[in-house]
Design an enzyme around this catalytic site. Structure first.
Site, PDB file in Angstrom:
ATOM      1  N   PHE A  10     -26.366 -11.768   5.011  1.00  0.00           N
ATOM      2  CA  PHE A  10     -27.261 -12.679   5.586  1.00  0.00           C
ATOM      3  C   PHE A  10     -28.195 -13.659   4.700  1.00  0.00           C
ATOM      4  O   PHE A  10     -28.103 -14.781   4.739  1.00  0.00           O
ATOM      5  CB  PHE A  10     -28.150 -12.086   6.498  1.00  0.00           C
ATOM      6  CG  PHE A  10     -29.117 -12.823   7.325  1.00  0.00           C
ATOM      7  CD1 PHE A  10     -28.463 -13.134   8.652  1.00  0.00           C
ATOM      8  CD2 PHE A  10     -30.487 -12.913   7.029  1.00  0.00           C
ATOM      9  CE1 PHE A  10     -29.199 -14.020   9.480  1.00  0.00           C
ATOM     10  CE2 PHE A  10     -31.024 -13.898   8.022  1.00  0.00           C
ATOM     11  CZ  PHE A  10     -30.561 -14.430   9.151  1.00  0.00           C
ATOM     12  N   LEU A  43     -27.969  -4.980  10.431  1.00  0.00           N
ATOM     13  CA  LEU A  43     -27.909  -3.864  11.374  1.00  0.00           C
ATOM     14  C   LEU A  43     -26.330  -3.385  11.408  1.00  0.00           C
ATOM     15  O   LEU A  43     -26.238  -2.666  11.768  1.00  0.00           O
ATOM     16  CB  LEU A  43     -28.158  -4.863  12.640  1.00  0.00           C
ATOM     17  CG  LEU A  43     -29.692  -4.911  12.968  1.00  0.00           C
ATOM     18  CD1 LEU A  43     -29.831  -5.891  14.477  1.00  0.00           C
ATOM     19  CD2 LEU A  43     -30.132  -3.591  13.276  1.00  0.00           C
ATOM     20  N   GLU A  71     -42.130 -14.040  11.418  1.00  0.00           N
ATOM     21  CA  GLU A  71     -43.116 -14.165  12.146  1.00  0.00           C
ATOM     22  C   GLU A  71     -43.219 -13.020  13.412  1.00  0.00           C
ATOM     23  O   GLU A  71     -43.912 -13.138  14.263  1.00  0.00           O
ATOM     24  CB  GLU A  71     -43.329 -15.610  12.780  1.00  0.00           C
ATOM     25  CG  GLU A  71     -43.625 -16.348  11.583  1.00  0.00           C
ATOM     26  CD  GLU A  71     -43.639 -18.015  11.813  1.00  0.00           C
ATOM     27  OE1 GLU A  71     -43.670 -18.206  13.211  1.00  0.00           O
ATOM     28  OE2 GLU A  71     -43.786 -18.793  11.012  1.00  0.00           O
ATOM     29  N   HIS A  74     -39.197  -8.374  14.872  1.00  0.00           N
ATOM     30  CA  HIS A  74     -37.664  -8.233  14.366  1.00  0.00           C
ATOM     31  C   HIS A  74     -37.581  -7.576  13.199  1.00  0.00           C
ATOM     32  O   HIS A  74     -36.694  -6.803  12.965  1.00  0.00           O
ATOM     33  CB  HIS A  74     -36.868  -9.581  14.531  1.00  0.00           C
ATOM     34  CG  HIS A  74     -35.503  -9.548  14.554  1.00  0.00           C
ATOM     35  ND1 HIS A  74     -34.563  -8.903  15.443  1.00  0.00           N
ATOM     36  CD2 HIS A  74     -34.767  -9.889  13.582  1.00  0.00           C
ATOM     37  CE1 HIS A  74     -33.498  -8.941  14.831  1.00  0.00           C
ATOM     38  NE2 HIS A  74     -33.497  -9.475  13.778  1.00  0.00           N
ATOM     39  N   ARG A 113     -36.656  -8.114  -6.837  1.00  0.00           N
ATOM     40  CA  ARG A 113     -36.189  -6.660  -6.693  1.00  0.00           C
ATOM     41  C   ARG A 113     -34.502  -6.679  -6.509  1.00  0.00           C
ATOM     42  O   ARG A 113     -33.952  -5.708  -6.307  1.00  0.00           O
ATOM     43  CB  ARG A 113     -36.437  -6.184  -5.483  1.00  0.00           C
ATOM     44  CG  ARG A 113     -38.171  -5.901  -5.526  1.00  0.00           C
ATOM     45  CD  ARG A 113     -38.638  -5.816  -4.124  1.00  0.00           C
ATOM     46  NE  ARG A 113     -40.058  -5.018  -4.435  1.00  0.00           N
ATOM     47  CZ  ARG A 113     -41.201  -6.046  -4.529  1.00  0.00           C
ATOM     48  NH1 ARG A 113     -40.894  -7.414  -4.894  1.00  0.00           N
ATOM     49  NH2 ARG A 113     -42.277  -5.445  -4.737  1.00  0.00           N
TER      50      ARG A 113
END
Length: 134
Positions: A10, A43, A71, A74, A113
């Site tokens: 993603f 997911l 925002e 989710h 990270r």
């Protein structure tokens, strides 16, 4: 060792950096063969992990990806489902999983990270050794 890596694409730049650090760490371990399975997002990681655990009988698995807070609610949903799914795969299959899925507030934190891919790889190796997996 045979390590299967599931990479969520993603955030492709972050994912690639996680993968690079993971593969570098595994090269340092020595006799390790890897395969990489790419999935669209976090997911999808647990399903891919379980499929690979059942299909390929790897020594260990590594989950890599990134979830960045937006925002809406989710973020919590995706982060929680992914983490629970990773744990469930380990417990159901007995195949250890190094969890390198970042859950961060923003892209700056994610960039800082990306070395966690190495940590996830080494965790998977240590757990495989603990379990006496070849």
């Amino acid at each position: 060792m045979n390590i299967a890596i599931v990479l969520a694409d993603f955030y492709s730049d972050i994912s690639q950096q996680l993968l690079d650090s993971c593969e570098k760490a595994l090269r340092g371990v020595g006799n390790v063969q890897t395969c990489i399975e790419r999935v669209p997002g976090a997911l999808e990681i647990p399903f891919a992990l379980k499929t690979l655990a059942n299909k390929n009988s790897p020594t260990a698995l590594v989950a890599l990806g990134c979830v960045i807070r937006g925002e809406t609610y989710h973020f919590e949903t995706v982060a929680d489902i992914c983490a629970q799914g990773i744990l469930q795969v380990q417990m159901e299959t007995g195949v250890p999983v190094g969890n390198g899925v970042l859950t961060v507030e923003n892209m700056t934190q994610a960039q800082a990270r990306t070395g966690k891919g190495a940590d996830a790889a080494l965790a998977a190796v240590r757990l495989a050794m603990l379990a006496g997996r070849p």
